[in-house]
Write an enzyme that holds these catalytic residues in place. Structure first.
Site, PDB file in Angstrom:
ATOM      1  N   HIS A 168       0.843  -1.193   0.000  1.00 39.92           N
ATOM      2  CA  HIS A 168       0.000   0.000   0.000  1.00 39.92           C
ATOM      3  C   HIS A 168       0.879   1.244   0.000  1.00 39.92           C
ATOM      4  O   HIS A 168       1.849   1.325   0.727  1.00 39.92           O
ATOM      5  CB  HIS A 168      -0.964   0.009   1.195  1.00 39.92           C
ATOM      6  CG  HIS A 168      -0.315  -0.255   2.518  1.00 39.92           C
ATOM      7  ND1 HIS A 168       0.102  -1.508   2.923  1.00 39.92           N
ATOM      8  CD2 HIS A 168      -0.015   0.586   3.540  1.00 39.92           C
ATOM      9  CE1 HIS A 168       0.623  -1.438   4.136  1.00 39.92           C
ATOM     10  NE2 HIS A 168       0.575  -0.175   4.537  1.00 39.92           N
ATOM     11  N   GLN A 169       0.507   2.189  -0.841  1.00 39.54           N
ATOM     12  CA  GLN A 169       1.237   3.449  -0.938  1.00 39.54           C
ATOM     13  C   GLN A 169       0.475   4.543  -0.197  1.00 39.54           C
ATOM     14  O   GLN A 169      -0.709   4.766  -0.436  1.00 39.54           O
ATOM     15  CB  GLN A 169       1.440   3.863  -2.392  1.00 39.54           C
ATOM     16  CG  GLN A 169       2.045   5.263  -2.536  1.00 39.54           C
ATOM     17  CD  GLN A 169       2.830   5.439  -3.805  1.00 39.54           C
ATOM     18  OE1 GLN A 169       3.928   4.918  -3.976  1.00 39.54           O
ATOM     19  NE2 GLN A 169       2.255   6.184  -4.740  1.00 39.54           N
TER      20      GLN A 169
END
Length: 210
Positions: A168-169
């Protein structure tokens, strides 16, 4: 000057039991006559108590293992967008609010597929992750007018990833002065907007899919 009757109406009581031995109502404001009788010994510090943070510190919502079956990032897209705080959906990636945000509007862009490493993304996932990150910045600027952003992927637990098994960014809006004494000294963030309201504003401003 406030009279005794005014004090009763505003729920101010001393910290003593009533005549029948019961304590005052839970929703009443309890004032101790002697400050030393409540909390730690008196000193020169003021304390901001945040017991609600204990659920995060205790690992609430953290999966018990690294499997897809336990992964909240795999479960969220299968549910309701409002309940899951989903802001936008693409073909291969989606955008969701962080449940424990650093700042209001703290977004995460992530693939639907349960992969842990950035190098595990295929070409189409990589392109959509980047495109949705750009859109997240544009929408955030339109809704909240931040002065800047922190963008990044914490790759692996040693690098600070809370859920390392699903990539996840982070897209974190930043404002001048948002890192004041509260997070630095008190380890507490002041968040002026409820998550449900943030999700609605960002989702409404997100451009429609072509």
């Amino acid at each position: 000057m406030m009279s005794d009757d005014d004090g009763a109406r505003t729920g101010v009581h001393d910290a003593t039991a009533t005549s029948d031995g019961a304590m005052p109502d839970d929703d009443a404001l309890v004032c101790a006559d002697d400050p030393a009788a409540f909390g730690p010994p008196e000193d020169s510090y003021q304390r901001l108590w945040t017991p609600h943070r204990m659920v995060y510190i205790g690992g609430q919502d953290k999966p018990s293992d690294a499997t897809e079956q336990q992964c909240p990032f795999c479960r969220i897209p299968r549910g309701d967008d409002e309940q899951g705080l989903v802001v936008a959906r693409g073909r291969r990636c989606y955008v969701v609010l962080n449940l424990y945000p650093y700042n209001s509007g703290h977004l995460m862009v992530l693939p639907y597929r349960h992969v842990s490493d950035y190098t595990d993304l295929d070409e189409a996932e990589t392109a959509e992750l980047a495109a949705m990150t750009q859109t997240a910045m544009r929408v955030s600027r339109a809704v909240h007018a931040p002065a800047g952003f922190n963008l990044g992927i914490n790759q692996g637990e040693v690098a600070g990833a809370g859920i390392a098994a699903h990539l996840h960014q982070h897209v974190v809006p930043r404002w001048t002065g948002d890192a004041n004494f509260l997070p630095i000294v008190a380890r507490t963030k002041s968040l002026p907007e409820l998550l449900a309201d943030t999700r609605r504003k960002l989702a409404d401003a997100w451009p429609a899919s072509p």
